[in-house]
Scaffold this motif. Structure first.
Motif, PDB file in Angstrom:
ATOM      1  N   ASP A 189     -27.029   4.268 -94.460  1.00 31.96           N
ATOM      2  CA  ASP A 189     -26.991   2.801 -94.398  1.00 31.96           C
ATOM      3  C   ASP A 189     -27.045   2.030 -95.769  1.00 31.96           C
ATOM      4  O   ASP A 189     -26.331   0.988 -95.915  1.00 31.96           O
ATOM      5  N   LYS A 197     -29.730  -4.664 -95.463  1.00 37.35           N
ATOM      6  CA  LYS A 197     -30.128  -5.043 -93.945  1.00 37.35           C
ATOM      7  C   LYS A 197     -30.730  -3.557 -93.501  1.00 37.35           C
ATOM      8  O   LYS A 197     -30.021  -2.444 -93.801  1.00 37.35           O
ATOM      9  N   LEU A 198     -31.583  -3.693 -92.364  1.00 37.76           N
ATOM     10  CA  LEU A 198     -32.057  -2.372 -91.846  1.00 37.76           C
ATOM     11  C   LEU A 198     -31.449  -2.460 -90.371  1.00 37.76           C
ATOM     12  O   LEU A 198     -31.033  -1.252 -90.087  1.00 37.76           O
ATOM     13  N   ASP A 199     -31.269  -3.120 -89.633  1.00 39.77           N
ATOM     14  CA  ASP A 199     -30.757  -3.312 -88.233  1.00 39.77           C
ATOM     15  C   ASP A 199     -29.334  -3.267 -88.304  1.00 39.77           C
ATOM     16  O   ASP A 199     -28.799  -4.393 -88.420  1.00 39.77           O
ATOM     17  N   SER A 241     -25.206  -2.089 -86.518  1.00 44.87           N
ATOM     18  CA  SER A 241     -24.692  -1.554 -85.239  1.00 44.87           C
ATOM     19  C   SER A 241     -23.864  -0.404 -85.827  1.00 44.87           C
ATOM     20  O   SER A 241     -23.072  -0.318 -86.935  1.00 44.87           O
ATOM     21  N   ASN A 285     -38.503   2.075 -82.174  1.00 41.71           N
ATOM     22  CA  ASN A 285     -37.944   0.875 -81.536  1.00 41.71           C
ATOM     23  C   ASN A 285     -39.032   0.220 -80.635  1.00 41.71           C
ATOM     24  O   ASN A 285     -39.356  -0.697 -80.617  1.00 41.71           O
ATOM     25  N   ARG A 320     -41.303  -1.622 -82.565  1.00 41.13           N
ATOM     26  CA  ARG A 320     -40.678  -3.082 -83.044  1.00 41.13           C
ATOM     27  C   ARG A 320     -40.647  -4.094 -81.823  1.00 41.13           C
ATOM     28  O   ARG A 320     -41.055  -5.129 -82.110  1.00 41.13           O
ATOM     29  N   ASN A 321     -40.578  -3.377 -80.684  1.00 39.03           N
ATOM     30  CA  ASN A 321     -40.506  -4.645 -79.423  1.00 39.03           C
ATOM     31  C   ASN A 321     -41.819  -5.193 -79.281  1.00 39.03           C
ATOM     32  O   ASN A 321     -41.952  -6.113 -78.766  1.00 39.03           O
TER      33      ASN A 321
END
Length: 553
Positions: free
Chosen positions: A461, A472-474, A476, A547, A550-551
């Motif tokens: 990334d 940025k980390l998130d 697509s 994930n 994080r949620n």
């Protein structure tokens, strides 16, 4: 005339004169046919010791003075004109007359007050010996005495040539003549006044010698102070006026002290060095830019230099991109934003890059990776190109010391440029120093085109964020794979065209010495440490775990 030697005419002696042919003053010869009363031997007479004991009668043609002659050695000599004169010497109170009748003595007549006796040989002339008319024989100059009643001449005062203002010989003669005229009372011409010239000469002498003595005294005092006296030092912690001083890397105590003295911080370099040696932490002093005050004591200056708060260096952190470094330089130099970036773009070939870092295609910034993370002395007034040149020089020296050029091929890389690029990826993706070696192994394993996990793609990334100049980390995955750019390792296989940041020493060492555990994947669960896996399945489990966490937040 019967007194021999006093007759007039060119022939002073008659041929029948018994003393005719006399050999001179040294001896007498008898006339032919007569027996000498001294056995035919020359007669020698003692020299007279006193003058004025005999006189002669003045005759016509005779000037009335007795003439005495002297040779070159100053001894009495004779003149041939008077060689036949009867010599009379006063000897033991009687008169001796030379010649054939020399044995006849003549006693003075008590009745004759002037001592006039008949001539030795029947001469008619009276003898004026002892009378006023008698003339004394001439006296040599060296034995002359002043006349009775004459006032002796006072010796003229002498002046030293320097004090007299350097009078020449003509001036001296004029001065002597004038003095004589004044003593005789006949001087009419005033003496030339030379006090002005004499005073000036004296003043010059005084100034020259006084200045010389003053100079000797001054340098003697300075020598004593330098060798034995205490070094000049201010008192206190400064006068409140701040000043910025740059301490170069590797500078010694005397060099630092001189820079502080030039800036007005300390009074002498010696005072600073003495305080630095007395401080137990003095050896830990670092280079950089420091904000100090003027007129500080040596001890106060050392304490402030050892205080991190006074250090105002430009700090380049590990992993910073060039865009961030350029902004920091602009701010420190007080120039408009973008000034340093423009200089780097146009002047990068003249900033000291090594040959292996030149002429690479598709580079976003040719200087990326060469603004080495460190502490730099950057102050207002410096030029951006000078600051960049200093950073490039620092990077080049570090890379040479680590051996990037020699170790690249051993790691399966083409050049040190690729090794530097690997180190930049390790720096960007690693979260701790302990991760760097494992992260380097991940890079090397994925670069292999036949690896069964990524087949030659890095898929980092960080490379995409570099092109976008973001962090940025998130992201697509589908969007990453569609972006066509040589720096996007999701789209293009292999390494990007060049470094994506400025790696530090730990990242470089990790790239030079990777682990060999078979790592292909990694993930940071807390943003501080990473977990490494060897297969895609193990990696996907960690992604699901991340994930889920994080949620919940």
């Amino acid at each position: 005339m019967t007194e021999y030697g006093r007759g007039a005419g060119s022939e002073p002696w008659h041929p029948e004169d018994p003393l005719y042919g006399d050999g001179g003053w040294g001896g007498q010869q008898a006339q032919a046919g007569q027996q000498s009363p001294y056995g035919g031997q020359p007669q020698h007479y003692p020299q007279p010791q006193e003058y004025g004991d005999w006189s002669q009668q003045q005759q016509p043609g005779y000037d009335g003075q007795q003439h005495q002659y002297y040779d070159a050695q100053g001894r009495p000599a004779y003149d041939p004109q008077y060689a036949g004169t009867a010599q009379q010497h006063f000897h033991q109170g009687t008169w001796d007359a030379t010649g054939t009748h020399g044995h006849v003595p003549y006693a003075p007549d008590p009745g004759d007050p002037y001592g006039q006796q008949p001539a030795a040989y029947g001469g008619e002339q009276p003898d004026f010996y002892g009378t006023d008319e008698a003339f004394p024989p001439p006296v040599p100059p060296s034995r002359r005495r002043p006349e009775p009643g004459a006032e002796p001449e006072a010796p003229a005062e002498e002046e030293h040539a320097v004090i007299a203002g350097g009078e020449d010989e003509e001036d001296g003669e004029e001065h002597e003549l004038q003095s004589r005229r004044e003593r005789r009372g006949k001087g009419k011409k005033p003496v030339k006044n030379k006090k002005g010239r004499t005073g000036c000469a004296c003043m010059v002498v005084v100034l020259v010698f006084g200045g010389g003595l003053g100079g000797v005294g001054y340098f003697g005092y300075k020598y004593y102070q330098n060798r034995f006296g205490a070094a000049p030092d201010y008192a206190g912690s400064g006068n409140g006026e701040q000043v910025t001083v740059e301490i170069p890397k590797g500078a010694g105590g005397w060099e630092i002290g001189q820079k502080l003295k030039d800036a007005g911080v300390v009074e002498s370099a010696a005072a600073f060095v003495s305080a630095l040696q007395a401080n137990p932490d003095g050896k830990s002093l670092q280079d950089g830019v420091y904000t100090l005050e003027k007129e500080m004591s040596g001890a106060s200056a050392v304490e402030m230099l050892l205080n991190p708060k006074s250090r105002s260096n430009l700090i380049i952190a590990e992993g910073l991109r060039n865009t961030a470094v350029y902004a920091l330089i602009d701010k420190r130099l007080g120039v408009a934003a973008g000034t340093t970036a423009r200089v780097a773009k146009h002047e990068y070939k003249h900033l000291g890059l090594p040959a292996w870092a030149m002429n690479h295609a598709s580079l976003k910034d040719p200087l990326e990776g060469f603004l080495y993370p460190s502490s730099y002395a950057v102050t207002k007034g410096q030029k951006p190109e000078d600051v960049l040149r200093k950073m490039v020089s620092q990077a080049t020296a570090e890379y040479k010391e680590l051996g990037l050029e020699n170790k690249a091929k051993a790691l399966g890389l083409v050049s040190p440029w690729q090794l530097l690029t690997v180190a930049s990826l390790v720096q960007a993706e690693g979260t701790s120093h302990d991760d760097f070696r494992k992260m380097a192994e991940v890079v090397y394993n994925r670069l292999k085109l036949d690896n069964p996990q990524t087949y030659g793609r890095l898929e980092f990334d960080s490379t995409y964020n570099y092109v976008k100049n973001q962090s940025k980390l998130d992201l697509s995955i589908s969007a990453l794979r569609r972006y066509n750019n040589p720096y996007n390792t999701y789209f293009a296989k292999g390494l990007p065209p060049g470094p994506i940041d400025n790696p530090g020493e730990e990242a470089l060492r990790g790239a030079l010495d990777p682990t060999h555990d078979g790592w292909y994947y990694f993930i940071s669960m807390d943003g501080k440490t990473s977990k490494f896996t060897k297969t895609l399945a193990d990696h996907e489990k960690l992604v699901d775990e991340w994930n889920a966490g994080r949620n919940k937040n």
